[in-house]
Design an enzyme around this catalytic site. Structure first.
Site, mmCIF file in Angstrom:
data_model
loop_
_atom_site.group_PDB
_atom_site.id
_atom_site.type_symbol
_atom_site.label_atom_id
_atom_site.label_comp_id
_atom_site.label_asym_id
_atom_site.label_seq_id
_atom_site.Cartn_x
_atom_site.Cartn_y
_atom_site.Cartn_z
ATOM 1 N N ASP A 87 0.845 -1.202 0.000
ATOM 2 C CA ASP A 87 0.000 0.000 0.000
ATOM 3 C C ASP A 87 0.879 1.251 0.000
ATOM 4 O OD1 ASP A 87 -1.187 -2.252 1.430
ATOM 5 O OD2 ASP A 87 -2.882 -0.962 1.912
ATOM 6 N N ASP B 264 -0.936 -2.926 -4.022
ATOM 7 C CA ASP B 264 -2.099 -2.927 -3.117
ATOM 8 C C ASP B 264 -2.725 -1.544 -3.235
ATOM 9 O OD1 ASP B 264 -3.967 -3.392 -0.980
ATOM 10 O OD2 ASP B 264 -2.647 -4.935 -0.206
ATOM 11 N N ASP B 265 -3.486 -1.122 -2.215
ATOM 12 C CA ASP B 265 -4.148 0.169 -2.346
ATOM 13 C C ASP B 265 -3.149 1.283 -2.634
ATOM 14 O OD1 ASP B 265 -6.839 -0.692 -1.715
ATOM 15 O OD2 ASP B 265 -6.143 -0.982 0.334
ATOM 16 N N HIS C 217 -4.366 -1.549 -6.231
ATOM 17 C CA HIS C 217 -5.774 -1.807 -5.924
ATOM 18 C C HIS C 217 -6.616 -0.539 -5.889
ATOM 19 C CE1 HIS C 217 -4.685 -5.918 -3.861
ATOM 20 N NE2 HIS C 217 -4.285 -5.844 -5.113
ATOM 21 N N ARG D 19 -12.993 2.227 -4.941
ATOM 22 C CA ARG D 19 -13.450 1.142 -4.064
ATOM 23 C C ARG D 19 -13.863 1.632 -2.684
ATOM 24 N NH1 ARG D 19 -10.229 -4.405 -2.396
ATOM 25 N NH2 ARG D 19 -8.439 -3.030 -2.069
ATOM 26 N N LYS E 155 -14.850 -0.461 0.762
ATOM 27 C CA LYS E 155 -14.960 -1.821 1.313
ATOM 28 C C LYS E 155 -15.279 -1.721 2.799
ATOM 29 C CE LYS E 155 -9.862 -1.909 1.063
ATOM 30 N NZ LYS E 155 -8.599 -2.627 1.080
#
Ligand SMILES: *[C@@H]1O[C@H](CO)[C@@H](O)[C@H](O)[C@H]1NC(C)=O
Ligand SMILES: *[C@@H]1O[C@H](CO)[C@@H](O)[C@H](O)[C@H]1NC(C)=O
Ligand SMILES: *[C@@H]1O[C@H](CO)[C@@H](O)[C@H](O)[C@H]1NC(C)=O
Ligand SMILES: *[C@@H]1O[C@H](CO)[C@@H](O)[C@H](O)[C@H]1NC(C)=O
Length: 389
Positions: free
Chosen positions: A201, A222-223, A244, A277, A279
């Site tokens: 991330d 990742d993010d 991500h 996103r 989540k």
């Protein structure tokens, strides 16, 4: 020629180092800029720390210097380059390549805290985490223990600017308990981790109020950004590749589970698993409100189809059973405005799985995504507001 104060600070720093680390290294570790006023001033203007011993002298002398220059430091494995609790108004400048030695530990490799602090990367400077020595495809959930990189916790009214991180073992920037933090022109380049890097991330944000990140360039796995809790957060003019995407969450599993007033604007998300996103954790509780994505371009035409999952995804089953969303976290005032571009051929353009009644007051306009497929399994999509799945 040394100014008297130069010697004093250097001697003080050296006397605090362990004996074995000093032997054979007589070179000066601390070099304040010589100025007459320094002889009586309580703090030197600028101190330069360099090489393989500079890391510990920097930690020891940090409160004697109003500017701390870290020049081509070699930080040993298993040690934090600790610049916590700096004096108000301190400036820290990274020069050259700072390397962080290999050790299997949690980190962080670098830590800074204080008020009105500026941490800058000089032109051409790099903080090298040597991620390739750690990457094993298991990230934070297995294999060798990997350190987090850049901890900026308890940092108020401060600026991080022009810093380049290369090859982070896992997460790069942890921004926790930060109030009014400006983060400008940061680069996170984990491209070398495309095959084996994981959980790299770039920006994790928790318990923050007032964070503005502009001009970030990120290549990771990742993010790009993950806002876990906090408010008044802005991410603009950014570029995120390989990861991500721009994420809120995961929400619902921590001590504080409130995210409000977050804007992502004028940014490109490229070759990413998903781009936009939210989540929330299955069976968690919390609040997500006033979230805006504006002028976001999805550049995913060339993403590996196996990697590409979604353009826009809102899931309320994170960590639980996909397709069984729960409603303990509310998501309100979720605005998408001018979100365009392409997703990978096997991705769903938009996927929404909300719990019963937990998503409301959404406003979407100019959402125009091509490529991929239309999802047939969206649930509890809020009605009106231009939202469609
Ligand atoms: C930063 O500001 C917050 C919120 O006002 C405050 O609680 C905290 O003590 C401050 N931190 C420091 C290091 O002064
Ligand atoms: C953050 O900035 C706002 C607006 O300038 C100010 O009112 C607030 O006191 C600042 N918070 C901290 C912790 O410095
Ligand atoms: C939302 O956050 C931004 C900073 O990103 C701030 O300028 C704005 O005032 C905040 N809005 C509200 C309603 O607090
Ligand atoms: C929509 O966003 C793109 C960037 O993704 C930008 O170039 C374009 O100007 C925006 N359009 C409008 C009408 O603001």
């Amino acid at each position: 020629m040394h100014h008297p104060l130069t010697r004093n600070i250097a001697a003080a720093a050296l006397s605090l180092l362990s004996v074995d680390s000093v032997i054979g290294t007589p070179a000066p570790l601390v070099t304040p800029a010589p100025r007459l006023e320094d002889a009586i001033a309580p703090r030197a203007d600028a101190c330069t720390f360099s090489g393989s011993l500079g890391y510990s002298s920097a930690s020891v002398s940090k409160s004697s210097c109003s500017t701390i220059v870290l020049s081509s430091l070699q930080v040993p494995g298993g040690k934090t380059l600790n610049l916590e609790k700096l004096n108000d108004g301190t400036t820290v400048i990274f020069e050259g390549t700072t390397t962080f030695g290999y050790a299997e530990w949690e980190g962080s490799l670098f830590s800074v805290s204080g008020n009105s602090i500026t941490v800058k990367g000089a032109e051409g400077s790099v903080l090298d985490g040597q991620g390739a020595l750690y990457w094993d495809g298991k990230g934070g959930s297995g294999g060798v223990t990997k350190p987090k990189f850049f901890k900026a916790n308890h940092l108020n009214d401060s600026t991080l600017e022009g810093i380049t991180i290369k090859n982070a073992p896992k997460n790069s920037f942890s921004l926790n308990y930060v109030y009014n933090l400006t983060v400008k022109d940061i680069t996170v380049d984990d491209r070398d981790g495309e095959a084996l890097g994981k959980n790299t991330d770039a920006f994790n944000i928790n318990s923050a109020d007032g964070v503005t990140i502009t001009g970030a360039k990120v290549w990771n796995q990742d993010d790009c950004v993950a806002v876990n809790s906090g408010k008044n957060i802005y991410f603009g003019s950014g570029f995120c590749s390989g990861g991500h995407g721009l994420s809120i969450g995961s929400i619902g599993g921590q001590a504080v589970n409130v995210v409000s007033n977050v804007t992502f604007a004028d940014s490109t998300v490229q070759n990413s698993q998903q781009s936009v996103r939210i989540k929330t954790i299955s069976d968690g509780t919390g609040t997500v409100q006033d979230i805006t994505y504006r002028n976001i371009f999805l550049d995913n035409a060339r993403v590996d189809p196996d990697y590409s999952d979604y353009g826009v995804i809102v899931t309320q089953s994170y960590g639980g059973d996909k397709g069984k969303p729960t409603n303990g976290v509310t998501i309100t005032s979720f605005v998408l405005q001018n979100v365009t571009g392409t997703v990978g051929s096997e991705a769903a353009r938009v996927y929404i799985e909300c719990g019963v009644g937990s998503c409301s007051d959404w406003t979407w306009s100019g959402v125009s995504i091509t490529g991929g497929t239309k999802s047939s399994s969206c649930q509890n999509v809020p009605s009106g507001g231009g939202v469609s799945c």
